[in-house]
Motif scaffolding. Structure first.
Motif, PDB file in Angstrom:
ATOM      1  N   THR A  94       2.514  -4.395   3.412  1.00  0.00           N
ATOM      2  CA  THR A  94       3.305  -3.865   2.290  1.00  0.00           C
ATOM      3  C   THR A  94       2.747  -4.277   0.928  1.00  0.00           C
ATOM      4  N   ASP A  95       2.036  -5.406   0.871  1.00  0.00           N
ATOM      5  CA  ASP A  95       1.469  -5.839  -0.411  1.00  0.00           C
ATOM      6  C   ASP A  95       0.049  -5.340  -0.620  1.00  0.00           C
ATOM      7  N   GLY A  96      -0.434  -4.474   0.292  1.00  0.00           N
ATOM      8  CA  GLY A  96      -1.757  -3.885   0.132  1.00  0.00           C
ATOM      9  C   GLY A  96      -2.888  -4.667   0.782  1.00  0.00           C
ATOM     10  N   THR A  97      -2.562  -5.736   1.505  1.00  0.00           N
ATOM     11  CA  THR A  97      -3.579  -6.564   2.148  1.00  0.00           C
ATOM     12  C   THR A  97      -3.848  -6.087   3.575  1.00  0.00           C
ATOM     13  N   ASN A 194       7.225  -7.332  -3.115  1.00  0.00           N
ATOM     14  CA  ASN A 194       6.651  -6.761  -4.326  1.00  0.00           C
ATOM     15  C   ASN A 194       6.031  -5.408  -3.996  1.00  0.00           C
ATOM     16  N   LEU A 195       6.663  -4.357  -4.463  1.00  0.00           N
ATOM     17  CA  LEU A 195       6.154  -3.006  -4.234  1.00  0.00           C
ATOM     18  C   LEU A 195       5.799  -2.389  -5.568  1.00  0.00           C
ATOM     19  N   GLN A 196       4.512  -2.248  -5.786  1.00  0.00           N
ATOM     20  CA  GLN A 196       3.990  -1.662  -7.022  1.00  0.00           C
ATOM     21  C   GLN A 196       4.541  -2.369  -8.254  1.00  0.00           C
ATOM     22  N   GLN A 201      14.382  -5.094  -2.340  1.00  0.00           N
ATOM     23  CA  GLN A 201      15.006  -5.683  -1.140  1.00  0.00           C
ATOM     24  C   GLN A 201      14.600  -4.872   0.085  1.00  0.00           C
ATOM     25  N   MET A 202      14.164  -5.584   1.124  1.00  0.00           N
ATOM     26  CA  MET A 202      13.678  -4.935   2.333  1.00  0.00           C
ATOM     27  C   MET A 202      14.606  -5.255   3.495  1.00  0.00           C
ATOM     28  N   PRO A 203      15.110  -4.241   4.182  1.00  0.00           N
ATOM     29  CA  PRO A 203      16.021  -4.483   5.313  1.00  0.00           C
ATOM     30  C   PRO A 203      15.419  -5.396   6.380  1.00  0.00           C
ATOM     31  N   GLY A 204      14.126  -5.245   6.654  1.00  0.00           N
ATOM     32  CA  GLY A 204      13.469  -6.090   7.651  1.00  0.00           C
ATOM     33  C   GLY A 204      13.462  -7.550   7.224  1.00  0.00           C
TER      34      GLY A 204
END
Length: 223
Positions: A94-97, A194-196, A201-204
């Motif tokens: 999700t962080d691009g890694t 951190n999205l863009q 908040q992420m449900p997972g």
């Protein structure tokens, strides 16, 4: 008569002197001089040193026994596996890694690249190695003894966000203050990604933090 008497006296004196001389000579023969005594002492000392040297050379120092690392709690491994999932190919997190296996960005110190593949055996070994690294990094940060469940919960969040992110956190401060109930609630605050450039908040993550909180609480109640 006087001559004979004088002669006898003289002979007796000579004989007495001879016996005295012989006695003195004998004493010189059988009584060792100071130099002889010193030579014997030095010889004995030299012999003793040679014997001790041989003993030292023949002595083999025992091989030091390395301390075995503490086993990783299975609950920590299972919790991380449950929320990270497993993929045998590299993908973008999700962080691009780029990550692979159980969400690892490095395998054997080498950054993951798209196109990499991994087996479950390799992924398990890499996961165990990374958890041990986390424990080493947590050791100077956490100032109190933790139960296996408490350590497992802390390991899970550190695996997810990084030890550097939590080392000065309120979560660790409350753990060190032995405010375990307060520390457990701190897990819930780490449910955003951190999205863009924005924290979302992420449900997972919400489910994961709730599971870590519950595990941490159960560990503090049993310790």
């Amino acid at each position: 008569m006087n001559k004979y008497i004088d002669g006898a006296v003289m002979l007796t004196s000579v004989c007495s002197l001879g016996l005295t001389t012989i006695s003195i000579a004998e004493s010189k023969i059988y009584e060792p001089s100071n130099n002889v005594v010193k030579d014997l002492q030095l010889e004995r000392l030299d012999h003793s040193l040679r014997v001790n040297l041989k003993k030292t050379e023949s002595y083999i120092a025992p091989t030091p026994i390395k301390a075995q690392p503490k086993p990783i709690p299975k609950v920590a491994i299972n919790l991380i596996k449950e929320f990270e999932g497993f993929k045998d190919y590299a993908y973008i997190d999700t962080d691009g890694t780029p990550v692979i296996g159980y969400g690892l960005s490095r395998i054997g110190g080498i950054p993951v690249q798209i196109g990499d593949r991994i087996s479950t055996t390799q992924a398990d070994a890499a996961l165990n190695t990374h958890i041990r690294e986390i424990h080493r990094e947590l050791e100077p940060i956490v100032q109190v003894d933790l139960s296996d469940r408490q350590l497992s919960a802390l390991t899970s969040i550190a695996f997810n966000v990084g030890v550097e992110s939590i080392k000065n956190s309120t979560l660790v401060q409350k753990i060190n203050a032995q405010d375990y109930a307060g520390a457990a609630d701190e897990f819930l605050r780490w449910d955003k990604a951190n999205l863009q450039g924005a924290l979302v908040q992420m449900p997972g993550l919400t489910r994961r933090r709730a599971a870590e909180r519950q595990l941490f609480l159960s560990g503090s109640q049993s310790s």
